[in-house]
Design a protein around this motif. Sequence first.
Motif, PDB file in Angstrom:
ATOM      1  N   ASP A   1       6.494  49.383  24.195  1.00  0.00           N
ATOM      2  CA  ASP A   1       5.487  49.418  23.148  1.00  0.00           C
ATOM      3  C   ASP A   1       5.893  48.491  22.008  1.00  0.00           C
ATOM      4  N   ALA A   2       4.925  48.197  21.141  1.00  0.00           N
ATOM      5  CA  ALA A   2       5.172  47.246  20.050  1.00  0.00           C
ATOM      6  C   ALA A   2       6.141  47.792  19.014  1.00  0.00           C
ATOM      7  N   ALA A   3       6.171  49.101  18.805  1.00  0.00           N
ATOM      8  CA  ALA A   3       7.115  49.667  17.842  1.00  0.00           C
ATOM      9  C   ALA A   3       8.554  49.476  18.320  1.00  0.00           C
ATOM     10  N   SER A   4       8.800  49.708  19.607  1.00  0.00           N
ATOM     11  CA  SER A   4      10.137  49.477  20.156  1.00  0.00           C
ATOM     12  C   SER A   4      10.478  47.997  20.141  1.00  0.00           C
ATOM     13  N   GLY A   5       9.500  47.142  20.498  1.00  0.00           N
ATOM     14  CA  GLY A   5       9.747  45.711  20.506  1.00  0.00           C
ATOM     15  C   GLY A   5      10.055  45.146  19.139  1.00  0.00           C
ATOM     16  N   ALA A   6       9.587  45.815  18.080  1.00  0.00           N
ATOM     17  CA  ALA A   6       9.874  45.354  16.726  1.00  0.00           C
ATOM     18  C   ALA A   6      11.301  45.671  16.299  1.00  0.00           C
ATOM     19  N   VAL A   7      12.005  46.528  17.045  1.00  0.00           N
ATOM     20  CA  VAL A   7      13.368  46.943  16.688  1.00  0.00           C
ATOM     21  C   VAL A   7      14.397  46.394  17.666  1.00  0.00           C
ATOM     22  N   PHE A   8      14.177  46.597  18.969  1.00  0.00           N
ATOM     23  CA  PHE A   8      15.184  46.215  19.959  1.00  0.00           C
ATOM     24  C   PHE A   8      15.056  44.730  20.296  1.00  0.00           C
ATOM     25  N   PRO A   9      16.147  43.970  20.235  1.00  0.00           N
ATOM     26  CA  PRO A   9      16.062  42.540  20.556  1.00  0.00           C
ATOM     27  C   PRO A   9      15.790  42.265  22.022  1.00  0.00           C
ATOM     28  N   ILE A  10      16.054  43.240  22.888  1.00  0.00           N
ATOM     29  CA  ILE A  10      15.794  43.080  24.315  1.00  0.00           C
ATOM     30  C   ILE A  10      15.356  44.423  24.873  1.00  0.00           C
ATOM     31  N   GLN A  11      14.414  44.386  25.809  1.00  0.00           N
ATOM     32  CA  GLN A  11      13.913  45.614  26.416  1.00  0.00           C
ATOM     33  C   GLN A  11      13.919  45.488  27.926  1.00  0.00           C
ATOM     34  N   SER A  12      14.202  46.607  28.581  1.00  0.00           N
ATOM     35  CA  SER A  12      14.131  46.672  30.026  1.00  0.00           C
ATOM     36  C   SER A  12      12.679  46.758  30.467  1.00  0.00           C
ATOM     37  N   LEU A  13      12.339  46.078  31.556  1.00  0.00           N
ATOM     38  CA  LEU A  13      10.965  46.071  32.048  1.00  0.00           C
ATOM     39  C   LEU A  13      10.712  47.056  33.173  1.00  0.00           C
ATOM     40  N   THR A  14      11.726  47.324  34.000  1.00  0.00           N
ATOM     41  CA  THR A  14      11.459  48.050  35.229  1.00  0.00           C
ATOM     42  C   THR A  14      12.757  48.546  35.847  1.00  0.00           C
ATOM     43  N   ASP A  15      12.623  49.482  36.790  1.00  0.00           N
ATOM     44  CA  ASP A  15      13.726  49.897  37.649  1.00  0.00           C
ATOM     45  C   ASP A  15      13.547  49.389  39.080  1.00  0.00           C
ATOM     46  N   GLN A  16      12.570  48.504  39.308  1.00  0.00           N
ATOM     47  CA  GLN A  16      12.278  48.015  40.655  1.00  0.00           C
ATOM     48  C   GLN A  16      13.515  47.362  41.269  1.00  0.00           C
TER      49      GLN A  16
ATOM     50  N   GLU B   1       2.387  55.706  31.680  1.00  0.00           N
ATOM     51  CA  GLU B   1       1.184  55.658  32.515  1.00  0.00           C
ATOM     52  C   GLU B   1       0.304  54.460  32.212  1.00  0.00           C
ATOM     53  N   HIS B   2       0.192  54.103  30.937  1.00  0.00           N
ATOM     54  CA  HIS B   2      -0.616  52.958  30.526  1.00  0.00           C
ATOM     55  C   HIS B   2       0.144  52.186  29.457  1.00  0.00           C
ATOM     56  N   LEU B   3      -0.033  50.873  29.438  1.00  0.00           N
ATOM     57  CA  LEU B   3       0.459  50.113  28.296  1.00  0.00           C
ATOM     58  C   LEU B   3      -0.283  50.540  27.043  1.00  0.00           C
ATOM     59  N   ALA B   4       0.407  50.488  25.909  1.00  0.00           N
ATOM     60  CA  ALA B   4      -0.190  50.897  24.640  1.00  0.00           C
ATOM     61  C   ALA B   4      -0.965  49.736  24.026  1.00  0.00           C
ATOM     62  N   GLN B   5      -1.845  49.136  24.826  1.00  0.00           N
ATOM     63  CA  GLN B   5      -2.620  47.987  24.393  1.00  0.00           C
ATOM     64  C   GLN B   5      -3.760  47.780  25.379  1.00  0.00           C
ATOM     65  N   GLY B   6      -4.702  46.923  25.003  1.00  0.00           N
ATOM     66  CA  GLY B   6      -5.818  46.594  25.874  1.00  0.00           C
ATOM     67  C   GLY B   6      -6.703  45.563  25.208  1.00  0.00           C
ATOM     68  N   MET B   7      -7.792  45.203  25.890  1.00  0.00           N
ATOM     69  CA  MET B   7      -8.747  44.238  25.353  1.00  0.00           C
ATOM     70  C   MET B   7     -10.160  44.698  25.658  1.00  0.00           C
TER      71      MET B   7
ATOM     72  N   ARG C   1     -15.408  36.155  24.586  1.00  0.00           N
ATOM     73  CA  ARG C   1     -14.616  36.622  23.442  1.00  0.00           C
ATOM     74  C   ARG C   1     -13.840  37.890  23.808  1.00  0.00           C
ATOM     75  N   MET C   2     -12.603  37.983  23.306  1.00  0.00           N
ATOM     76  CA  MET C   2     -11.789  39.172  23.521  1.00  0.00           C
ATOM     77  C   MET C   2     -11.285  39.713  22.189  1.00  0.00           C
ATOM     78  N   VAL C   3     -11.367  41.022  22.056  1.00  0.00           N
ATOM     79  CA  VAL C   3     -10.722  41.737  20.963  1.00  0.00           C
ATOM     80  C   VAL C   3      -9.586  42.544  21.581  1.00  0.00           C
ATOM     81  N   ALA C   4      -8.367  42.219  21.209  1.00  0.00           N
ATOM     82  CA  ALA C   4      -7.187  42.892  21.741  1.00  0.00           C
ATOM     83  C   ALA C   4      -6.671  43.910  20.739  1.00  0.00           C
ATOM     84  N   TRP C   5      -6.100  44.988  21.255  1.00  0.00           N
ATOM     85  CA  TRP C   5      -5.534  46.013  20.386  1.00  0.00           C
ATOM     86  C   TRP C   5      -4.159  46.412  20.891  1.00  0.00           C
ATOM     87  N   GLN C   6      -3.314  46.846  19.966  1.00  0.00           N
ATOM     88  CA  GLN C   6      -2.053  47.498  20.325  1.00  0.00           C
ATOM     89  C   GLN C   6      -1.779  48.590  19.311  1.00  0.00           C
TER      90      GLN C   6
END
Length: 769
Positions: A553-568, A231-237, A245-250
């Motif tokens: 999410d960042a936890a998955s990105g830290a493990v998988f060398p490639i990730q799927s973005l969409t089913d569009q 529903e939402h990305l696990a991040q924001g600013m 100025r921006m403070v970003a979080w994940q």
Amino acid sequence: MTVDLPGMPTDGEQYLEWGNDVVRLVVAHGPDSAPRLVALWHADEPRPDLAALRRSALPVLEVAVLGEGRSGTSGKRHVDGAVAQRLRLTAHREGHADGTSWLEFDLAEEPVAAGAAGTSAGAVPGLRATVTYQAFDGVPAVRSSARITATSTALLDHATTGVLSGLGHGARWEDELAVWEAANPWSGEFRWRRSTLVERGLYDVGMTRYGQVGAKNRITLTSTGAWSTAEHLAQGMVEDARTGRMVAWQVETNGAWHAELGDRYDDVYLLVTGPTALEHQWAGRVGPGAFVETVPVSLAVVPGHASGTDATLGACAAVLTTHRRRGRRAHPDHERLPVIYNDFLNGLMSDPTTERVLPLVEAAADLGAEYYVMDAGWYDDEFGGWWDSVGAWEPSVNRFPGGGLRMVLDRVRELGMRPGLWLEPEMVGVRSPVAGALPPEAFFRRHGRRVTEWGRHQLDLRHPAARAHLDAVVDRLVGEFGLAYLKFDHNVDIGPGTDGGRPDAGAAAGAPEPAGNGLLGQGRAFLSWAAAVMDRHPGLVVEGCAAGGSRTDAASGAVFPIQSLTDQQDFRLTPPIAAAAAFAIPPEQAGVWASADGAMDAEEIAFSLVTALTSRVHLAGRIDTLDGGRRDVVRQGLAVHRALRAAVARSVPVWPLGLPGWRDRWIAAGARDGNDLYLAVWRRDGVVGGGPAGPGPSAGDRKGDTVRLPLPGLIATGEAEVLYPTWGGESVSVVDGGTAVELKLPILLAARLLHLRVTGGERSEVDRD
């Protein structure tokens, strides 16, 4: 280091300052107060007024214990935990090694009398914790987490190190602070929006004048279930409109999480956490022999760029990209970026047979693909009935006569490609023999019953039988078929989790646990298992996927060398997804569909290819129907990608038209590698995404067949080169003294990939007065 600094706090407190060359933080601590994060700032920013920020500063570990809750306020907010305010600093350590600075705090709960105000009738739990901060050299981002235990048994309602106050200090924060968040709908992922706090319902109600903490509502983003980004990305600013100025979080988890903004003592705080009792049916059991490891949270600080918001967004994404690259598991695929053909999207759609696959294998090799990945259906002997029978992962006999699946994959290798298969490892269909062969404890259960969702059960990879089953499956498939690629999908969100007990808890195995604990444990176990698979099979590429981009999410990105973005499936709708994805995942890990078939004309094929060229190419569609001329269009695009992929693996994102809207007529996204800027531009006139295409922001710059593309913070030093396609029909020129590019595309649906040499990209110095 603990030092005397201007504005030292009173009552025996001291300031501890720490960081690297670009990011600094200060923690106040003393014998009578919990250690509190007073400020986090970029080294190029003016030094913050520490004394003024001290009042609203929150503890470095925000935690609440069941039976005590909060102190000084009440409500749904996850700050002001009573036990958090009783923690004291007992020791700290810091160091630097291998390009990383680190800081550790040891915390202990201050002893109080049993039954004292704010505590339960029994003895206090005696919490003990170690809080860890980490920062990579040259990166203005801090990653933090904590390990918590206690001298007596207690249950935590929530716990996180992802807390920062002082965001609205001195501001009319209702309208001078803004929150950036991204909706992440299936097949329309990465939909960013900006809202002021008052637009999201947070008002200054004036009650601090009467001794109150502030309002009791909050701005929230919450994700439940096993799809961390459904529903939402696990991040924001959080943006300060006064300075840009921006403070970003994940939040770094592949499961449930929560984020909130609230006002407190005339200021604004940000809290980011993993699962909680209130939102996720979670409880952290601590005590002798029991501990909780909080979900890691990263915070990044980017000063406002002199060139405006779009440049600041690019700088923020560059910081997050670098931070993620430095913190991920190493894999050769991060640099190789091979071209993958996957036969699912607009191709076989989970219905492979020897007769259907072999023409695609021949075509993929002819076009220059380096991997051929057979997606779902290769195990299906029922020709379409496989959804609720998966789990054994044995090749179909009926689909591959005359040599079986081995013959088909051997043909992949004969043509110079490497073979791959699709798996949904965590799922077991209700009709699968595996559903009865594994013990009940190997599956998600709630209230004594096995969880079923859409005809499927969820494995719990903390159980040795579940893990052994999947190890055997993967080792058999890789060994028998010589696989070089596996795509791990996850198409069912199983709900809040499992309360069937921890199957990995030794003597405590089977002991009841809250459902949220089970979900968090299984998510961590799944990532651990996937990493172990790649360790056991060096060079094996494992793609992470969950109904498209539902675990980006960042936890998955830290493990998988490639990730799927969409089913569009509509190639015309993919550009806004691919263009915005770089805020969530480095481009060399972002698998972007590039669908092509014989019904598309040359401009449409080039449009589809341009969408993927500055990311990872997932070639798709009925490529066997392409004639010679259309095949040449694909070959030329893939040749450009091969020439660029080393640069892509080093690049950071640029958005000349800002983050894309879903129905924007013009979209532009760049990948900057030092002085080289590769800029993809799409024109999409007509009906887009279920409604008429709109002009988006700055409509005056993109009317008709011409678009003006500002170069945020950059200056072009020469003319623009069209890299792909090169048959002409467009006109492009550098204008406004090199600060913009003007592109004319007379065709209603068309895309071009441009190359420019640029200077700049560094933020202007902040006024230090």
